[in-house]
Design a protein around this motif. Sequence first.
Motif, PDB file in Angstrom:
ATOM      1  N   PHE A 104       0.783  -1.149  -0.042  1.00  9.66           N
ATOM      2  CA  PHE A 104      -0.126   0.006  -0.080  1.00  9.66           C
ATOM      3  C   PHE A 104       0.859   1.356   0.001  1.00  9.66           C
ATOM      4  O   PHE A 104       1.996   1.343   0.527  1.00  9.66           O
ATOM      5  CB  PHE A 104      -0.732  -0.081   1.231  1.00  9.66           C
ATOM      6  N   ALA A 105       0.524   2.268  -0.714  1.00 10.17           N
ATOM      7  CA  ALA A 105       1.276   3.430  -0.722  1.00 10.17           C
ATOM      8  C   ALA A 105       0.454   4.927   0.176  1.00 10.17           C
ATOM      9  O   ALA A 105      -0.818   4.989  -0.406  1.00 10.17           O
ATOM     10  CB  ALA A 105       1.464   3.880  -2.142  1.00 10.17           C
ATOM     11  N   GLY A 106       0.940   5.091   1.022  1.00  5.76           N
ATOM     12  CA  GLY A 106       0.249   6.220   1.934  1.00  5.76           C
ATOM     13  C   GLY A 106       1.044   7.208   2.421  1.00  5.76           C
ATOM     14  O   GLY A 106       1.866   7.678   1.588  1.00  5.76           O
ATOM     15  N   GLY A 107       1.094   7.742   3.428  1.00  6.50           N
ATOM     16  CA  GLY A 107       1.791   8.888   3.907  1.00  6.50           C
ATOM     17  C   GLY A 107       1.280   9.479   5.200  1.00  6.50           C
ATOM     18  O   GLY A 107       0.256   8.921   5.673  1.00  6.50           O
ATOM     19  N   LEU A 108       1.963  10.603   5.795  1.00  6.63           N
ATOM     20  CA  LEU A 108       1.521  11.048   6.997  1.00  6.63           C
ATOM     21  C   LEU A 108       0.666  12.440   6.578  1.00  6.63           C
ATOM     22  O   LEU A 108       0.843  13.153   5.581  1.00  6.63           O
ATOM     23  CB  LEU A 108       2.659  11.542   7.769  1.00  6.63           C
ATOM     24  N   GLN A 109      -0.363  12.604   7.342  1.00  4.50           N
ATOM     25  CA  GLN A 109      -1.351  13.861   7.372  1.00  4.50           C
ATOM     26  C   GLN A 109      -1.711  14.144   8.447  1.00  4.50           C
ATOM     27  O   GLN A 109      -1.490  13.756   9.449  1.00  4.50           O
ATOM     28  CB  GLN A 109      -2.501  13.434   6.250  1.00  4.50           C
ATOM     29  N   ILE A 110      -2.317  15.662   8.753  1.00  2.00           N
ATOM     30  CA  ILE A 110      -2.806  15.986   9.699  1.00  2.00           C
ATOM     31  C   ILE A 110      -4.311  16.057  10.027  1.00  2.00           C
ATOM     32  O   ILE A 110      -4.998  16.418   9.140  1.00  2.00           O
ATOM     33  CB  ILE A 110      -2.205  17.852   9.854  1.00  2.00           C
ATOM     34  N   MET A 111      -4.632  15.937  11.300  1.00  2.00           N
ATOM     35  CA  MET A 111      -6.202  15.782  11.470  1.00  2.00           C
ATOM     36  C   MET A 111      -6.231  16.803  12.773  1.00  2.00           C
ATOM     37  O   MET A 111      -5.469  16.764  13.797  1.00  2.00           O
ATOM     38  CB  MET A 111      -6.744  14.679  11.661  1.00  2.00           C
ATOM     39  N   VAL A 112      -7.275  17.774  12.526  1.00  6.17           N
ATOM     40  CA  VAL A 112      -7.615  18.596  13.766  1.00  6.17           C
ATOM     41  C   VAL A 112      -9.345  18.524  13.904  1.00  6.17           C
ATOM     42  O   VAL A 112      -9.843  17.846  13.277  1.00  6.17           O
ATOM     43  CB  VAL A 112      -7.406  20.104  13.405  1.00  6.17           C
ATOM     44  N   ARG A 113      -9.515  19.029  15.222  1.00  4.89           N
ATOM     45  CA  ARG A 113     -10.884  19.279  15.593  1.00  4.89           C
ATOM     46  C   ARG A 113     -11.694  20.143  14.450  1.00  4.89           C
ATOM     47  O   ARG A 113     -11.026  21.121  13.869  1.00  4.89           O
ATOM     48  CB  ARG A 113     -11.172  19.794  16.878  1.00  4.89           C
ATOM     49  N   LYS A 114     -13.092  19.537  14.410  1.00  5.16           N
ATOM     50  CA  LYS A 114     -13.677  20.519  13.295  1.00  5.16           C
ATOM     51  C   LYS A 114     -14.167  21.702  14.384  1.00  5.16           C
ATOM     52  O   LYS A 114     -14.889  21.421  15.252  1.00  5.16           O
ATOM     53  CB  LYS A 114     -14.956  19.778  12.892  1.00  5.16           C
ATOM     54  N   LEU A 115     -14.135  22.946  13.952  1.00  6.25           N
ATOM     55  CA  LEU A 115     -14.128  24.119  14.552  1.00  6.25           C
ATOM     56  C   LEU A 115     -15.737  24.242  14.892  1.00  6.25           C
ATOM     57  O   LEU A 115     -16.573  24.289  13.798  1.00  6.25           O
ATOM     58  CB  LEU A 115     -13.442  25.305  13.934  1.00  6.25           C
ATOM     59  N   GLU A 116     -15.993  24.694  15.950  1.00 10.75           N
ATOM     60  CA  GLU A 116     -17.317  25.248  16.291  1.00 10.75           C
ATOM     61  C   GLU A 116     -17.563  26.370  16.052  1.00 10.75           C
ATOM     62  O   GLU A 116     -16.733  27.407  15.753  1.00 10.75           O
ATOM     63  CB  GLU A 116     -17.692  24.889  17.701  1.00 10.75           C
ATOM     64  N   SER A 117     -18.825  27.264  15.778  1.00  5.74           N
ATOM     65  CA  SER A 117     -19.162  28.566  15.662  1.00  5.74           C
ATOM     66  C   SER A 117     -18.843  29.393  16.949  1.00  5.74           C
ATOM     67  O   SER A 117     -18.782  29.082  18.138  1.00  5.74           O
ATOM     68  CB  SER A 117     -20.475  28.948  15.607  1.00  5.74           C
ATOM     69  N   LYS A 118     -17.709  30.439  16.572  1.00  4.36           N
ATOM     70  CA  LYS A 118     -17.405  31.215  17.846  1.00  4.36           C
ATOM     71  C   LYS A 118     -18.262  32.182  18.190  1.00  4.36           C
ATOM     72  O   LYS A 118     -18.940  33.064  17.293  1.00  4.36           O
ATOM     73  CB  LYS A 118     -16.112  31.927  17.191  1.00  4.36           C
ATOM     74  N   SER A 119     -18.347  32.672  19.175  1.00  4.96           N
ATOM     75  CA  SER A 119     -19.116  33.556  19.858  1.00  4.96           C
ATOM     76  C   SER A 119     -18.802  34.847  19.670  1.00  4.96           C
ATOM     77  O   SER A 119     -19.583  35.760  19.394  1.00  4.96           O
ATOM     78  CB  SER A 119     -19.321  33.326  21.290  1.00  4.96           C
ATOM     79  N   SER A 120     -17.547  35.257  19.381  1.00  6.53           N
ATOM     80  CA  SER A 120     -16.825  36.486  19.170  1.00  6.53           C
ATOM     81  C   SER A 120     -16.071  36.520  18.035  1.00  6.53           C
ATOM     82  O   SER A 120     -15.063  35.634  17.934  1.00  6.53           O
ATOM     83  CB  SER A 120     -16.326  37.163  20.306  1.00  6.53           C
ATOM     84  N   ALA A 121     -16.080  37.225  16.955  1.00 10.26           N
ATOM     85  CA  ALA A 121     -15.397  37.162  15.872  1.00 10.26           C
ATOM     86  C   ALA A 121     -13.842  38.206  16.246  1.00 10.26           C
ATOM     87  O   ALA A 121     -13.150  38.298  15.257  1.00 10.26           O
ATOM     88  CB  ALA A 121     -15.817  37.635  14.625  1.00 10.26           C
ATOM     89  N   PHE A 122     -13.864  38.705  17.214  1.00 10.45           N
ATOM     90  CA  PHE A 122     -12.787  39.865  17.628  1.00 10.45           C
ATOM     91  C   PHE A 122     -11.609  39.125  17.268  1.00 10.45           C
ATOM     92  O   PHE A 122     -10.483  39.898  16.829  1.00 10.45           O
ATOM     93  CB  PHE A 122     -12.999  40.284  18.968  1.00 10.45           C
ATOM     94  N   PRO A 123     -11.163  37.822  18.088  1.00  5.94           N
ATOM     95  CA  PRO A 123      -9.954  37.347  17.714  1.00  5.94           C
ATOM     96  C   PRO A 123      -9.360  37.325  16.310  1.00  5.94           C
ATOM     97  O   PRO A 123      -8.357  37.386  15.845  1.00  5.94           O
ATOM     98  CB  PRO A 123      -9.850  36.253  18.545  1.00  5.94           C
TER      99      PRO A 123
END
Length: 405
Positions: A156-175
Amino acid sequence: MINAIATRFRQLIAGRKSSIGYFDRHNRKNKIRRSIVLCTCLALVGGILACLLIASPGLAQKPEPQESPKLQQPLLVATRVIPPFVVSNKGDLSGFSIDLWRSIATQIGIESKLIEYSSVPELISAIKDNKANLGIAAISITAEREQNFDFSLPIFAGGLQIMVRKLESKSSAFPSILQLFFSTGLLQVIGIAIVLIVVAAHIVWLSERNQKEGMISQSYFPGIFKACWWAAATLATQADEMPKGVLGRLIAVVWMFIGVLFVAYFTASVTTSLTVQQLQGDIRSIDDLPGKVVATTAGSTAATYLREHHISVLEVPKIEEAYNALQTKEADAVVFDAPVLLYYAAKEGKGKVQIVGTILREESYGIILPNNSPYRKPINQALLNLRENGTYQSLYDKWFSPKES
């Protein structure tokens, strides 16, 4: 007379004995010759047979069977659970690697027994300690491992990859907005706007400085400051005063159109940047991982890769623990084999995680064996046969092709 007759009789008797002795000696000589000839023939035949036996030892003893990978007892195969390559369902193992091995075993004509281990280091240790004849799961072929083990052709031919949490809606857009103001793209847009404002201000000042009751004074200072303010306000479509001269008004009309286009471009750029940030977060590639905590399995090629790039690594025994660390925010990301992460993101992690970036490093998986293993050649031959007859592609489609819902 009597004496003559006795003498003649003795002579006849002596002659007869002499003849009998002659024939006896002759017969003994013939017997000796025949014995010598017979022994010589037997010696020649024995010598010939001895030469034949030396040249062909198989004639003297039963031929030993040639070395063969077939065993009386089942072949011990080490593996570990790592979906979709190895999947455990109430103790029954399946998955791409398991199905592929069973097809290989059928091709070779051997029986095998699967032995489950919890991690790659334990699996490799079992091969090294002769507790298993080979190992198959999602085992990367590396130069370091090649020094101590044999590998089959890549399965099999594969490789390394990155997985992160799916972002939730932010209460404030200031950051996000604050981060946007310090982004390189916005600074470039602001620089272009300043250059345009300065150029337009000088053109307006030159055309308006000699106009009576004009909005700009004749002197360069403070006239140029007034012109710059007007150019900036007009660019933002907020002009409250117009030039008096014909040339100045023509320039003002053109400048207002430029202002409308500039505002539209600026708005689109800001909206796009904020949307990307909301969708991707602050981790989008390997360049964003320094300073973050990244989870992966202990002893894996992913852990080695992260340490080489001076990234903080949270090493856990099983990949399921890395998934849990990501969900509980003990880790900011997971770096592991791309097929494994993609399978998890589409199954148990659907709606919870997402894959970001491209393949970090390409890797190939193979079947690991001890050095000089007699099973390597027949396994490779079976792999080639499975690729040629379409079995390999069928197994690949079964476990990795998207299924229609």
